[in-house]
Write a protein that holds these residues in place. Structure first.
Motif, PDB file in Angstrom:
ATOM      1  N   PRO A   1     -10.413   7.127   6.308  1.00 62.25           N
ATOM      2  CA  PRO A   1      -9.195   6.904   5.528  1.00 62.25           C
ATOM      3  C   PRO A   1      -8.926   5.425   5.293  1.00 62.25           C
ATOM      4  O   PRO A   1      -9.475   4.552   5.966  1.00 62.25           O
ATOM      5  CB  PRO A   1      -8.104   7.504   6.432  1.00 62.25           C
ATOM      6  CG  PRO A   1      -8.622   7.232   7.819  1.00 62.25           C
ATOM      7  CD  PRO A   1     -10.114   7.417   7.727  1.00 62.25           C
TER       8      PRO A   1
ATOM      9  N   LYS B   1      -7.194   9.576   1.243  1.00 58.72           N
ATOM     10  CA  LYS B   1      -6.986   8.154   1.522  1.00 58.72           C
ATOM     11  C   LYS B   1      -6.113   7.939   2.749  1.00 58.72           C
ATOM     12  O   LYS B   1      -6.281   6.967   3.481  1.00 58.72           O
ATOM     13  CB  LYS B   1      -6.316   7.478   0.319  1.00 58.72           C
ATOM     14  CG  LYS B   1      -7.121   7.510  -0.970  1.00 58.72           C
ATOM     15  CD  LYS B   1      -6.336   6.851  -2.095  1.00 58.72           C
ATOM     16  CE  LYS B   1      -7.081   6.881  -3.404  1.00 58.72           C
ATOM     17  NZ  LYS B   1      -6.302   6.250  -4.499  1.00 58.72           N
ATOM     18  N   VAL B   2      -5.150   8.839   2.937  1.00 57.85           N
ATOM     19  CA  VAL B   2      -4.162   8.686   4.017  1.00 57.85           C
ATOM     20  C   VAL B   2      -4.202   9.931   4.889  1.00 57.85           C
ATOM     21  O   VAL B   2      -4.065  11.050   4.391  1.00 57.85           O
ATOM     22  CB  VAL B   2      -2.743   8.509   3.441  1.00 57.85           C
ATOM     23  CG1 VAL B   2      -1.741   8.304   4.567  1.00 57.85           C
ATOM     24  CG2 VAL B   2      -2.690   7.348   2.476  1.00 57.85           C
TER      25      VAL B   2
ATOM     26  N   ARG C   1      -4.417  12.560   0.272  1.00 58.97           N
ATOM     27  CA  ARG C   1      -4.694  12.849   1.687  1.00 58.97           C
ATOM     28  C   ARG C   1      -6.118  12.501   2.081  1.00 58.97           C
ATOM     29  O   ARG C   1      -6.444  12.487   3.270  1.00 58.97           O
ATOM     30  CB  ARG C   1      -4.380  14.319   1.989  1.00 58.97           C
ATOM     31  CG  ARG C   1      -2.893  14.631   1.876  1.00 58.97           C
ATOM     32  CD  ARG C   1      -2.614  16.117   1.934  1.00 58.97           C
ATOM     33  NE  ARG C   1      -1.246  16.399   1.465  1.00 58.97           N
ATOM     34  CZ  ARG C   1      -0.891  17.495   0.813  1.00 58.97           C
ATOM     35  NH1 ARG C   1      -1.793  18.440   0.530  1.00 58.97           N
ATOM     36  NH2 ARG C   1       0.353  17.663   0.422  1.00 58.97           N
TER      37      ARG C   1
ATOM     38  N   VAL D   1       2.007   5.430  -2.865  1.00 55.30           N
ATOM     39  CA  VAL D   1       0.883   5.365  -1.934  1.00 55.30           C
ATOM     40  C   VAL D   1      -0.300   4.786  -2.698  1.00 55.30           C
ATOM     41  O   VAL D   1      -0.616   5.255  -3.796  1.00 55.30           O
ATOM     42  CB  VAL D   1       0.530   6.750  -1.363  1.00 55.30           C
ATOM     43  CG1 VAL D   1      -0.693   6.651  -0.454  1.00 55.30           C
ATOM     44  CG2 VAL D   1       1.713   7.336  -0.603  1.00 55.30           C
TER      45      VAL D   1
ATOM     46  N   SER E   1      -1.469   1.049   8.671  1.00 56.12           N
ATOM     47  CA  SER E   1      -0.957   2.022   9.642  1.00 56.12           C
ATOM     48  C   SER E   1       0.565   2.087   9.620  1.00 56.12           C
ATOM     49  O   SER E   1       1.233   1.065   9.430  1.00 56.12           O
ATOM     50  CB  SER E   1      -1.401   1.660  11.068  1.00 56.12           C
ATOM     51  OG  SER E   1      -2.785   1.450  11.144  1.00 56.12           O
TER      52      SER E   1
ATOM     53  N   ALA F   1      -5.602   4.582   5.279  1.00 58.16           N
ATOM     54  CA  ALA F   1      -4.368   4.431   6.064  1.00 58.16           C
ATOM     55  C   ALA F   1      -4.241   5.602   7.023  1.00 58.16           C
ATOM     56  O   ALA F   1      -4.669   6.728   6.718  1.00 58.16           O
ATOM     57  CB  ALA F   1      -3.151   4.370   5.155  1.00 58.16           C
TER      58      ALA F   1
ATOM     59  N   TYR G   1       0.842  -1.197   0.000  1.00 58.99           N
ATOM     60  CA  TYR G   1       0.000   0.000   0.000  1.00 58.99           C
ATOM     61  C   TYR G   1       0.883   1.256   0.000  1.00 58.99           C
ATOM     62  O   TYR G   1       0.600   2.219  -0.706  1.00 58.99           O
ATOM     63  CB  TYR G   1      -0.941   0.016   1.208  1.00 58.99           C
ATOM     64  CG  TYR G   1      -1.957   1.129   1.102  1.00 58.99           C
ATOM     65  CD1 TYR G   1      -3.151   0.926   0.420  1.00 58.99           C
ATOM     66  CD2 TYR G   1      -1.709   2.388   1.631  1.00 58.99           C
ATOM     67  CE1 TYR G   1      -4.069   1.952   0.274  1.00 58.99           C
ATOM     68  CE2 TYR G   1      -2.620   3.413   1.497  1.00 58.99           C
ATOM     69  CZ  TYR G   1      -3.809   3.192   0.813  1.00 58.99           C
ATOM     70  OH  TYR G   1      -4.699   4.220   0.654  1.00 58.99           O
ATOM     71  N   ILE G   2       1.942   1.240   0.800  1.00 52.06           N
ATOM     72  CA  ILE G   2       2.901   2.353   0.849  1.00 52.06           C
ATOM     73  C   ILE G   2       4.294   1.758   0.706  1.00 52.06           C
ATOM     74  O   ILE G   2       4.603   0.735   1.321  1.00 52.06           O
ATOM     75  CB  ILE G   2       2.807   3.137   2.175  1.00 52.06           C
ATOM     76  CG1 ILE G   2       1.447   3.838   2.291  1.00 52.06           C
ATOM     77  CG2 ILE G   2       3.943   4.156   2.298  1.00 52.06           C
ATOM     78  CD1 ILE G   2       1.184   4.439   3.663  1.00 52.06           C
TER      79      ILE G   2
END
Length: 304
Positions: free
Chosen positions: A214, A137-138, A135, A118, A249, A216, A59-60
């Motif tokens: 979100p 999404k996260v 932002r 991301v 996270s 994440a 994911y990241i």
């Protein structure tokens, strides 16, 4: 105001206890629907991350990322990744680039070289408008909470929902009440952030992050400057959110107890480099002298 707060009477909530157990019956149906939407969205986000070489994608991810300020090298050729639904803890001493890493994920800073992805997308060349979509999404929970000082706690938590504009006001107020109950600050919606302790501000900041639904959440030193009880509550809350909402996270921390509790994997930064990336058990077995020194000093400072 006292720093510690028990979530109601009796024992502290267990990390496996459903979040909805904290929510008042009068708002529970609306809050449950809101949380279910978030969980379904996060499950869909897992499916949407593109595969890499026929394997599930991260994911990241950081891919050979470097960042300097003037002549000071903060990160040099750093690589790590976070899988969907996973919790990564970033460990290391002060000034090694932990918080800088979070700010680059959010697009507040850009790397000098390397690639940051991301939701599977390279964000390094994104415009500010495109970063605003990232932002959504996260979201990030800052050390100081980063709450709006001039409006109440309830208005802070309601802000993301009102900005999105897809909910009725009575629904928003019910979700605000439920989220504040979930994070252990029930009935504080009328207070200003200045009325709250450090730990309570962090709890409210988490509630506001959840209001944005979100995929994440990034936590910057969530247990710094709070007492052991509040640290335990925050750690349990972060774990429950991961398990029940399938949140991805990243937790920046120097708190080894928190890292051992939360981390699926850890990355240890030292001297601008990621000197270790793997599970906590693998880190404890690492023969890297910097890692072992960190672990030894932690045991001396924070005995079990």
């Amino acid at each position: 105001m006292a720093e510690s707060q028990n979530n109601g009477e009796g024992a502290l909530p267990d990390e496996n206890e459903p979040l909805m157990e904290e929510v008042s019956p009068d708002v529970a149906p609306v809050v449950e629907e809101f949380m279910e939407q978030a969980a379904q969205q996060n499950e869909a986000a897992v499916e949407a991350v593109p595969d890499v070489r026929n394997k599930p994608g991260s994911y990241i991810s950081f891919d050979h990322v470097s960042k300097s300020f003037g002549g000071f090298v903060v990160l040099e050729d750093v690589s790590f990744c976070v899988n969907p639904g996973e919790t990564l803890c970033i460990l290391g001493r002060s000034g090694v680039g932990k918080s800088v890493s979070l700010q680059m994920i959010m697009g507040f800073l850009k790397p000098d070289s390397g690639v940051i992805r991301v939701a599977g997308e390279n964000i390094c060349g994104y415009t500010e408008k495109e970063l605003q979509e990232v932002r959504r999404k996260v979201t990030m929970v800052f050390q100081n909470g980063a709450l709006f000082d001039s409006i109440t706690v309830g208005e802070n938590v309601a802000f993301p929902m009102r900005e999105r504009g897809d909910m009725e006001e009575d629904q928003i107020l019910k979700v605000v009440k439920g989220l504040l109950e979930m994070v252990g600050v029930a009935g504080m919606d009328h207070l200003l952030p200045s009325d709250l302790s450090t730990g309570m501000k962090r709890s409210v900041a988490i509630a506001r992050a959840l209001a944005a639904q979100p995929e994440a959440v990034l936590y910057d030193e969530p247990t710094t400057m709070v007492d052991p009880l509040m640290a335990h509550l925050l750690g349990n809350l972060i774990e429950r959110l991961k398990q029940q909402l399938h949140l991805t996270s990243i937790v920046v921390t120097h708190d080894m107890r928190l890292a051992k509790k939360l981390a699926d994997r850890v990355v240890f930064l030292s001297g601008g480099k990621a000197v270790f990336f793997g599970t906590m058990e693998e880190m404890e077995r690492s023969d890297d002298p910097t890692v072992q020194e960190f672990l030894t000093l932690d045991e001396l400072v924070m005995p079990a």
